[in-house]
Design a protein around this motif. Structure first.
Motif, short mmCIF file in Angstrom:
data_model
loop_
_atom_site.label_atom_id
_atom_site.label_comp_id
_atom_site.label_asym_id
_atom_site.label_seq_id
_atom_site.Cartn_x
_atom_site.Cartn_y
_atom_site.Cartn_z
N THR A 1 8.55 -13.67 -19.31
CA THR A 1 9.63 -12.68 -19.22
C THR A 1 10.62 -12.82 -20.38
N LYS A 2 10.95 -14.06 -20.73
CA LYS A 2 11.87 -14.28 -21.85
C LYS A 2 11.27 -13.76 -23.15
N ALA A 3 9.99 -14.03 -23.39
CA ALA A 3 9.34 -13.57 -24.62
C ALA A 3 9.27 -12.05 -24.63
N GLN A 4 8.98 -11.43 -23.50
CA GLN A 4 8.92 -9.98 -23.42
C GLN A 4 10.29 -9.35 -23.67
N SER A 5 11.33 -9.92 -23.09
CA SER A 5 12.66 -9.35 -23.26
C SER A 5 13.14 -9.46 -24.70
N TYR A 6 12.84 -10.58 -25.36
CA TYR A 6 13.23 -10.73 -26.76
C TYR A 6 12.48 -9.73 -27.64
N SER A 7 11.19 -9.56 -27.38
CA SER A 7 10.40 -8.58 -28.14
C SER A 7 10.92 -7.17 -27.90
N PHE B 1 4.30 -13.11 -29.86
CA PHE B 1 3.49 -14.34 -29.88
C PHE B 1 4.33 -15.54 -30.30
N ILE B 2 5.14 -15.38 -31.34
CA ILE B 2 5.97 -16.50 -31.82
C ILE B 2 7.02 -16.88 -30.79
N THR B 3 7.68 -15.89 -30.19
CA THR B 3 8.70 -16.21 -29.18
C THR B 3 8.05 -16.81 -27.93
N PHE B 4 6.85 -16.35 -27.59
CA PHE B 4 6.14 -16.94 -26.45
C PHE B 4 5.87 -18.41 -26.70
N LEU B 5 5.40 -18.73 -27.90
CA LEU B 5 5.14 -20.14 -28.23
C LEU B 5 6.42 -20.97 -28.27
N MET B 6 7.50 -20.38 -28.78
CA MET B 6 8.78 -21.10 -28.82
C MET B 6 9.28 -21.41 -27.42
N LEU C 1 0.83 1.21 -36.94
CA LEU C 1 0.02 0.00 -36.96
C LEU C 1 0.85 -1.21 -37.37
N MET C 2 1.67 -1.06 -38.39
CA MET C 2 2.52 -2.16 -38.83
C MET C 2 3.57 -2.49 -37.78
N PHE C 3 4.10 -1.47 -37.12
CA PHE C 3 5.11 -1.67 -36.07
C PHE C 3 4.50 -2.46 -34.91
N LEU C 4 3.31 -2.08 -34.48
CA LEU C 4 2.64 -2.77 -33.39
C LEU C 4 2.28 -4.20 -33.78
N THR C 5 1.83 -4.39 -35.00
CA THR C 5 1.49 -5.73 -35.48
C THR C 5 2.72 -6.62 -35.53
N THR C 6 3.82 -6.08 -36.04
CA THR C 6 5.06 -6.85 -36.12
C THR C 6 5.56 -7.26 -34.74
N ILE C 7 5.54 -6.32 -33.81
CA ILE C 7 6.01 -6.62 -32.47
C ILE C 7 5.09 -7.63 -31.78
#
Length: 89
Positions: free
Chosen positions: A26-32, A77-82, A66-72
């Motif tokens: 949930t935290k990773a989703q909200s940050y994204s 992924f990075i926030t999820f790992l953090m 495509l770039m927008f989806l890739t960036t998000i």
């Protein structure tokens, strides 16, 4: 490579578990989501600014989907790992 990483991430998020896993997700989703809203607001502000300057608000240089989806996806992924490292798992 990306398919495998996001596939593992998807499977990992779908497993039954304790509230900590749901909290991390949930935290990773909200940050994204905040990043998505911020980028879209900046795009709207740029469009309004260009309109007031007398330039066309659309000249083909908008956000590439495509770039927008890739960036998000990368941000998620990075926030999820953090958060997974911070809150343990």
């Amino acid at each position: 490579m990306y398919k495998r990483l996001f596939g593992k991430l998807f499977v990992y998020s779908m497993r039954k578990g304790d509230e900590r896993k749901k909290f991390i997700n949930t935290k990773a989703q909200s940050y994204s989501f905040m990043i998505v809203i911020g980028v879209l607001i900046l795009d709207v502000v740029e469009s309004i600014y260009r309109t007031f300057q007398g330039k066309s608000s659309y000249d083909g240089n908008g956000i590439s989907p495509l770039m927008f989806l890739t960036t998000i996806s990368v941000v998620y992924f990075i926030t999820f790992l953090m958060y997974r490292k911070k809150y343990g798992d």
